[in-house]
Design a protein around this motif. Sequence first.
Motif, PDB file in Angstrom:
ATOM      1  N   ILE A 287      50.547 -10.598  31.378  1.00 56.70           N
ATOM      2  CA  ILE A 287      50.627 -11.549  30.266  1.00 56.70           C
ATOM      3  C   ILE A 287      52.008 -11.487  29.608  1.00 56.70           C
ATOM      4  O   ILE A 287      52.618 -12.518  29.327  1.00 56.70           O
ATOM      5  CB  ILE A 287      49.492 -11.295  29.256  1.00 56.70           C
ATOM      6  N   GLU A 288      52.501 -10.281  29.370  1.00 55.73           N
ATOM      7  CA  GLU A 288      53.820 -10.137  28.751  1.00 55.73           C
ATOM      8  C   GLU A 288      54.935 -10.667  29.650  1.00 55.73           C
ATOM      9  O   GLU A 288      55.998 -11.050  29.158  1.00 55.73           O
ATOM     10  CB  GLU A 288      54.077  -8.674  28.390  1.00 55.73           C
ATOM     11  N   GLY A 289      54.702 -10.702  30.956  1.00 57.81           N
ATOM     12  CA  GLY A 289      55.704 -11.164  31.902  1.00 57.81           C
ATOM     13  C   GLY A 289      55.736 -12.665  32.120  1.00 57.81           C
ATOM     14  O   GLY A 289      56.593 -13.160  32.856  1.00 57.81           O
ATOM     15  N   LEU A 290      54.824 -13.392  31.499  1.00 56.89           N
ATOM     16  CA  LEU A 290      54.810 -14.848  31.665  1.00 56.89           C
ATOM     17  C   LEU A 290      56.075 -15.445  31.048  1.00 56.89           C
ATOM     18  O   LEU A 290      56.492 -15.053  29.957  1.00 56.89           O
ATOM     19  CB  LEU A 290      53.558 -15.450  31.028  1.00 56.89           C
ATOM     20  N   LYS A 291      56.679 -16.398  31.736  1.00 58.94           N
ATOM     21  CA  LYS A 291      57.965 -16.950  31.304  1.00 58.94           C
ATOM     22  C   LYS A 291      57.855 -17.780  30.037  1.00 58.94           C
ATOM     23  O   LYS A 291      58.731 -17.742  29.183  1.00 58.94           O
ATOM     24  CB  LYS A 291      58.577 -17.775  32.436  1.00 58.94           C
ATOM     25  N   ASP A 292      56.798 -18.563  29.923  1.00 61.09           N
ATOM     26  CA  ASP A 292      56.638 -19.424  28.749  1.00 61.09           C
ATOM     27  C   ASP A 292      55.812 -18.710  27.681  1.00 61.09           C
ATOM     28  O   ASP A 292      54.697 -18.266  27.950  1.00 61.09           O
ATOM     29  CB  ASP A 292      55.956 -20.742  29.134  1.00 61.09           C
ATOM     30  N   MET A 293      56.384 -18.626  26.486  1.00 58.92           N
ATOM     31  CA  MET A 293      55.724 -17.923  25.397  1.00 58.92           C
ATOM     32  C   MET A 293      54.321 -18.489  25.115  1.00 58.92           C
ATOM     33  O   MET A 293      53.380 -17.744  24.879  1.00 58.92           O
ATOM     34  CB  MET A 293      56.580 -17.982  24.133  1.00 58.92           C
ATOM     35  N   TRP A 294      54.178 -19.807  25.178  1.00 55.32           N
ATOM     36  CA  TRP A 294      52.886 -20.413  24.874  1.00 55.32           C
ATOM     37  C   TRP A 294      51.822 -19.984  25.888  1.00 55.32           C
ATOM     38  O   TRP A 294      50.659 -19.825  25.531  1.00 55.32           O
ATOM     39  CB  TRP A 294      52.989 -21.942  24.784  1.00 55.32           C
ATOM     40  N   GLN A 295      52.223 -19.769  27.150  1.00 58.96           N
ATOM     41  CA  GLN A 295      51.259 -19.310  28.151  1.00 58.96           C
ATOM     42  C   GLN A 295      50.803 -17.887  27.843  1.00 58.96           C
ATOM     43  O   GLN A 295      49.635 -17.560  28.003  1.00 58.96           O
ATOM     44  CB  GLN A 295      51.856 -19.390  29.555  1.00 58.96           C
ATOM     45  N   GLY A 296      51.720 -17.049  27.390  1.00 56.22           N
ATOM     46  CA  GLY A 296      51.362 -15.696  27.001  1.00 56.22           C
ATOM     47  C   GLY A 296      50.408 -15.689  25.817  1.00 56.22           C
ATOM     48  O   GLY A 296      49.420 -14.935  25.792  1.00 56.22           O
ATOM     49  N   GLU A 297      50.681 -16.545  24.846  1.00 55.49           N
ATOM     50  CA  GLU A 297      49.803 -16.629  23.666  1.00 55.49           C
ATOM     51  C   GLU A 297      48.409 -17.103  24.056  1.00 55.49           C
ATOM     52  O   GLU A 297      47.409 -16.526  23.627  1.00 55.49           O
ATOM     53  CB  GLU A 297      50.424 -17.559  22.622  1.00 55.49           C
ATOM     54  N   GLN A 298      48.348 -18.150  24.871  1.00 53.78           N
ATOM     55  CA  GLN A 298      47.037 -18.653  25.314  1.00 53.78           C
ATOM     56  C   GLN A 298      46.298 -17.597  26.123  1.00 53.78           C
ATOM     57  O   GLN A 298      45.102 -17.383  25.950  1.00 53.78           O
ATOM     58  CB  GLN A 298      47.187 -19.934  26.149  1.00 53.78           C
ATOM     59  N   SER A 299      47.016 -16.912  27.010  1.00 56.25           N
ATOM     60  CA  SER A 299      46.385 -15.883  27.843  1.00 56.25           C
ATOM     61  C   SER A 299      45.863 -14.735  26.994  1.00 56.25           C
ATOM     62  O   SER A 299      44.756 -14.236  27.224  1.00 56.25           O
ATOM     63  CB  SER A 299      47.376 -15.364  28.884  1.00 56.25           C
ATOM     64  N   ASN A 300      46.632 -14.311  25.991  1.00 56.93           N
ATOM     65  CA  ASN A 300      46.148 -13.262  25.087  1.00 56.93           C
ATOM     66  C   ASN A 300      44.917 -13.711  24.315  1.00 56.93           C
ATOM     67  O   ASN A 300      43.976 -12.939  24.130  1.00 56.93           O
ATOM     68  CB  ASN A 300      47.254 -12.838  24.104  1.00 56.93           C
ATOM     69  N   ASN A 301      44.925 -14.960  23.854  1.00 54.88           N
ATOM     70  CA  ASN A 301      43.764 -15.486  23.129  1.00 54.88           C
ATOM     71  C   ASN A 301      42.525 -15.530  24.027  1.00 54.88           C
ATOM     72  O   ASN A 301      41.417 -15.186  23.598  1.00 54.88           O
ATOM     73  CB  ASN A 301      44.068 -16.873  22.561  1.00 54.88           C
ATOM     74  N   LEU A 302      42.713 -15.954  25.273  1.00 53.04           N
ATOM     75  CA  LEU A 302      41.589 -16.012  26.216  1.00 53.04           C
ATOM     76  C   LEU A 302      41.102 -14.606  26.561  1.00 53.04           C
ATOM     77  O   LEU A 302      39.888 -14.370  26.677  1.00 53.04           O
ATOM     78  CB  LEU A 302      41.999 -16.769  27.477  1.00 53.04           C
ATOM     79  N   ARG A 303      42.004 -13.672  26.691  1.00 53.96           N
ATOM     80  CA  ARG A 303      41.635 -12.273  26.956  1.00 53.96           C
ATOM     81  C   ARG A 303      40.774 -11.743  25.811  1.00 53.96           C
ATOM     82  O   ARG A 303      39.778 -11.066  26.030  1.00 53.96           O
ATOM     83  CB  ARG A 303      42.909 -11.450  27.106  1.00 53.96           C
ATOM     84  N   GLU A 304      41.170 -12.065  24.596  1.00 51.16           N
ATOM     85  CA  GLU A 304      40.401 -11.632  23.423  1.00 51.16           C
ATOM     86  C   GLU A 304      39.003 -12.258  23.428  1.00 51.16           C
ATOM     87  O   GLU A 304      38.024 -11.602  23.070  1.00 51.16           O
ATOM     88  CB  GLU A 304      41.157 -11.992  22.143  1.00 51.16           C
ATOM     89  N   VAL A 305      38.905 -13.519  23.836  1.00 56.32           N
ATOM     90  CA  VAL A 305      37.597 -14.179  23.962  1.00 56.32           C
ATOM     91  C   VAL A 305      36.689 -13.365  24.886  1.00 56.32           C
ATOM     92  O   VAL A 305      35.532 -13.095  24.563  1.00 56.32           O
ATOM     93  CB  VAL A 305      37.759 -15.626  24.500  1.00 56.32           C
ATOM     94  N   VAL A 306      37.225 -12.973  26.040  1.00 59.83           N
ATOM     95  CA  VAL A 306      36.428 -12.211  27.003  1.00 59.83           C
ATOM     96  C   VAL A 306      35.991 -10.878  26.406  1.00 59.83           C
ATOM     97  O   VAL A 306      34.836 -10.476  26.540  1.00 59.83           O
ATOM     98  CB  VAL A 306      37.198 -12.000  28.331  1.00 59.83           C
ATOM     99  N   HIS A 307      36.890 -10.202  25.717  1.00 62.84           N
ATOM    100  CA  HIS A 307      36.546  -8.900  25.131  1.00 62.84           C
ATOM    101  C   HIS A 307      35.508  -9.025  24.018  1.00 62.84           C
ATOM    102  O   HIS A 307      34.677  -8.140  23.850  1.00 62.84           O
ATOM    103  CB  HIS A 307      37.804  -8.187  24.634  1.00 62.84           C
TER     104      HIS A 307
END
Length: 113
Positions: free
Chosen positions: A9-29
């Motif tokens: 997630i931290e390695g994603l080039k676009d900041m918005w993709q990292g933010e969305q991925s972190n938000n989705l990860r939190e949903v799963v948790h």
Amino acid sequence: MNQEVTDFIEGLKDMWQGEQSNNLREVVHQAIPDVQERIQYKKPHFLKNGKYAAVISTSKDAVSFTIFSAVALELPEGMFDGPPERKTLKLRKGDSFDSGQLVSLVTQASSSL
């Protein structure tokens, strides 16, 4: 949380993709407190009892979130694509989603795992 998933997630080039991925990860948790994470096929997979519950994947202009075991889910019209057993939400830059709704859907889908 798995460090490989964090690194992905931290390695994603676009900041918005990292933010969305972190938000989705939190949903799963939130939906699956004892979820297991791993990188498989170069993307974050989330498992419950060794079975796929969800996956995050990225493309040039989107972040996709797939929920497995989705056959019995009542989904909002036009929000998800895919066959009955797995449904995918595709998010583009500027899109938002209802975290509470996604937590509920992932909880329901993973209840049989």
